[in-house]
Design an enzyme around this catalytic site. Structure first.
Site, PDB file in Angstrom:
ATOM      1  N   ALA A 275       0.843  -1.206   0.000  1.00  0.00           N
ATOM      2  CA  ALA A 275       0.000   0.000   0.000  1.00  0.00           C
ATOM      3  C   ALA A 275       0.876   1.253   0.000  1.00  0.00           C
ATOM      4  CB  ALA A 275      -0.912  -0.020   1.231  1.00  0.00           C
ATOM      5  N   PRO A 276       0.422   2.328  -0.649  1.00  0.00           N
ATOM      6  CA  PRO A 276      -0.881   2.534  -1.297  1.00  0.00           C
ATOM      7  C   PRO A 276      -0.957   2.066  -2.743  1.00  0.00           C
ATOM      8  CG  PRO A 276       0.326   4.577  -1.304  1.00  0.00           C
ATOM      9  CD  PRO A 276       1.195   3.593  -0.575  1.00  0.00           C
TER      10      PRO A 276
ATOM     11  N   LYS B 273       3.836   1.465  -6.557  1.00  0.00           N
ATOM     12  CA  LYS B 273       4.837   0.532  -7.089  1.00  0.00           C
ATOM     13  C   LYS B 273       4.165  -0.739  -7.615  1.00  0.00           C
ATOM     14  CE  LYS B 273       8.542   2.227  -4.090  1.00  0.00           C
ATOM     15  NZ  LYS B 273       7.726   3.069  -3.206  1.00  0.00           N
TER      16      LYS B 273
ATOM     17  N   ASP C  70      -0.312  -6.178   2.244  1.00  0.00           N
ATOM     18  CA  ASP C  70      -0.030  -5.122   3.214  1.00  0.00           C
ATOM     19  C   ASP C  70      -0.684  -5.481   4.537  1.00  0.00           C
ATOM     20  OD1 ASP C  70       1.217  -2.162   2.944  1.00  0.00           O
ATOM     21  OD2 ASP C  70      -0.303  -2.215   4.533  1.00  0.00           O
TER      22      ASP C  70
ATOM     23  N   ASP D  31       0.414  -9.737   7.436  1.00  0.00           N
ATOM     24  CA  ASP D  31       1.709  -9.252   7.913  1.00  0.00           C
ATOM     25  C   ASP D  31       2.800 -10.028   7.197  1.00  0.00           C
ATOM     26  OD1 ASP D  31       4.008  -8.498   9.285  1.00  0.00           O
ATOM     27  OD2 ASP D  31       2.995  -8.435  11.232  1.00  0.00           O
TER      28      ASP D  31
ATOM     29  N   ASP E  53       9.484  -3.287  -0.211  1.00  0.00           N
ATOM     30  CA  ASP E  53       9.570  -1.848   0.058  1.00  0.00           C
ATOM     31  C   ASP E  53       9.355  -1.692   1.562  1.00  0.00           C
ATOM     32  OD1 ASP E  53       9.684   0.876  -0.174  1.00  0.00           O
ATOM     33  OD2 ASP E  53       7.696   1.098  -1.047  1.00  0.00           O
TER      34      ASP E  53
ATOM     35  N   CYS F 116      12.837   4.256   1.629  1.00  0.00           N
ATOM     36  CA  CYS F 116      12.966   5.691   1.366  1.00  0.00           C
ATOM     37  C   CYS F 116      13.712   6.347   2.522  1.00  0.00           C
ATOM     38  CB  CYS F 116      11.605   6.343   1.136  1.00  0.00           C
ATOM     39  SG  CYS F 116      10.401   6.097   2.458  1.00  0.00           S
TER      40      CYS F 116
END
Length: 465
Positions: free
Chosen positions: A282-283, A286, A304, A330, A349, A402
């Site tokens: 999410a969201p 990607k 997610d 999870d 990610d 990130c």
């Protein structure tokens, strides 16, 4: 209509009953400044996320005013440490704890005077009149005096608090210290970019049209954009615009996605027919890009842990005309019976400190704590360990964050490689023109740049037979 409920505005309210209109004499925009100060207060004092607080406030504001509301909230939070330093000089004594909403209001007022083109008289009048909307009418004189004094002594006051965007005082001390240790030659640039307005990048849906064709549509709509080298889907707008102005946005011709984030699909490079897992999906930006990259022909499972955050993922896929299996789970409890397992490719990610995207999420300055880093690192380790067995031999996993902190990036991947005899690093070549790429061994760190992408880390791993 009824007075809107503003986030983070404690204390007494004005007597604005059902159906009340703006008071005679109130400056236009007073309600908007009150709403913005409520958002700033919610983040700074109550510890709420900017996204949630702004969404609540925006629902009380006419659509035409929502861009200005966002600008006031984001801009004030970017410069808040400096604005608070100004407030401390302008006030004879600190405000009472119960009146801290006024600090947020004065910060919003100062931001307008320091960093916007709003006429000073209009900014001051609207900010002063916002005291009534906050139930603090008796503070109007105090707010007016502080903002007027700033106008009179502007240059002297700014010289005392500084004006440079690479001022370390604009970020938390603990983060500056970590940046200095990790990137001694680059930390000031990271600080400066973290306090700037981010560029707006688009990802053209190449299943609908090539980038050049969409660039022509933008030009016809009066929106200036330039292509980013190395990414055949990326366009960078000269000036951000609301998504409603983007030609064909609702029809799925384009998405808004940072240029560095667009590297994830390119580096994992899923091929048509492959079984792919997007963990922590999410969201869904990607997720969609993975599908677009492979011509829409992937057996893709998007997972997610937050079921509520999967709703915008599904909406995003529907808008773009793409399909995927969507699972609320999870990823630390990854199971071999997940749809499509074992996978040819996995995108992890990972949850992180988000220190590479502070310019887009300035609330990170106030919500993130140094004590969060070890907890996040443990989560990242657990995700790598849980997802690796779901990868087929010969399959590849792209680890991405990130973050710009080594503790979440190369240290995590390095420890994983040292512990796994069946894992090896694959070489990465990042697209040019995105930002400053620094090899980390293992992986590559993209530092945020003013005209390029956000701060991102990538490492590509292969599972050996």
């Amino acid at each position: 209509m009824a007075e809107p409920t503003r986030p983070g505005a404690p204390g007494r309210r004005g007597r604005r009953g059902q159906g009340a209109q703006r008071r005679q004499g109130d400056a236009p925009g007073a309600e908007l400044r009150a709403a913005a100060s409520g958002v700033v207060h919610a983040v700074r004092v109550e510890g709420r996320s900017l996204t949630a607080a702004l969404a609540q406030a925006a629902a009380t504001v006419p659509a035409r005013d929502q861009p200005l509301l966002a600008e006031l909230c984001y801009g004030t939070l970017r410069l808040l440490p400096r604005l608070e330093a100004l407030i401390a000089i302008l006030l004879a004594r600190p405000l009472r704890r119960a009146d801290r909403i006024l600090n947020a209001l004065m910060a919003v007022g100062l931001y307008q005077l320091v960093s916007t083109r709003i006429p000073a008289h209009a900014a001051v009048a609207a900010t002063v009149d916002a005291t009534r909307a906050l139930g603090r009418a008796r503070a109007a004189g105090l707010v007016n005096a502080a903002l007027r004094r700033f106008q009179r002594e502007r240059e002297q006051l700014l010289s005392r608090v500084g004006t440079a965007l690479d001022d370390p005082a604009l970020l938390p001390d603990w983060l500056v210290q970590r940046l200095q240790a990790a990137w001694p030659e680059h930390w000031r640039r990271i600080v400066a970019v973290s306090n700037q307005h981010p560029p707006m990048a688009l990802r053209v849906n190449r299943l609908r049209q090539p980038r050049a064709a969409y660039a022509e549509a933008l030009a016809a709509a009066g929106i200036a954009a330039r292509p980013l080298a190395g990414l055949d889907t990326a366009l960078l707008l000269d000036t951000p615009v609301p998504v409603q102005r983007l030609p064909g946005f609702a029809e799925g011709r384009v998405s808004v996605q940072d240029a560095a984030a667009q590297c994830a699909a390119v580096l994992l490079d899923p091929q048509a027919g492959e079984r792919v897992l997007d963990a922590c999906a999410a969201p869904g930006n990607k997720t969609a890009h993975l599908l677009e990259h492979a011509g829409g022909e992937l057996a893709l499972t998007a997972v997610d842990v937050d079921a509520e955050r999967l709703a915008p993922l599904r909406e995003n896929l529907a808008r773009l005309g793409l399909g995927a299996r969507v699972l609320a789970a999870d990823a630390r409890d990854a199971a071999a019976d997940w749809p499509g397992a074992p996978y040819d490719a996995v995108l992890l990610d990972a949850p992180c400190s988000a220190t590479g995207v502070i310019r887009r999420h300035p609330d990170i300055k106030y919500l993130r704590r140094e004590a969060d880093i070890p907890t996040l690192a443990a989560t990242q380790d657990a995700l790598l360990a849980a997802l690796w067995p779901l990868l087929r031999p010969g399959g590849r996993l792209l680890y991405a964050t990130c973050s710009v902190l080594p503790e979440e990036n190369q240290q995590r991947v390095g420890a994983f490689l040292a512990a796994r005899a069946d894992a090896r690093e694959l070489a990465l070549t990042l697209p040019t023109g995105i930002g400053e790429a620094l090899p980390c061994a293992p992986g590559v760190q993209l530092l945020p740049t003013a005209e390029g992408g956000d701060g991102f880390y990538f490492a590509l791993l292969e599972r050996l037979p």
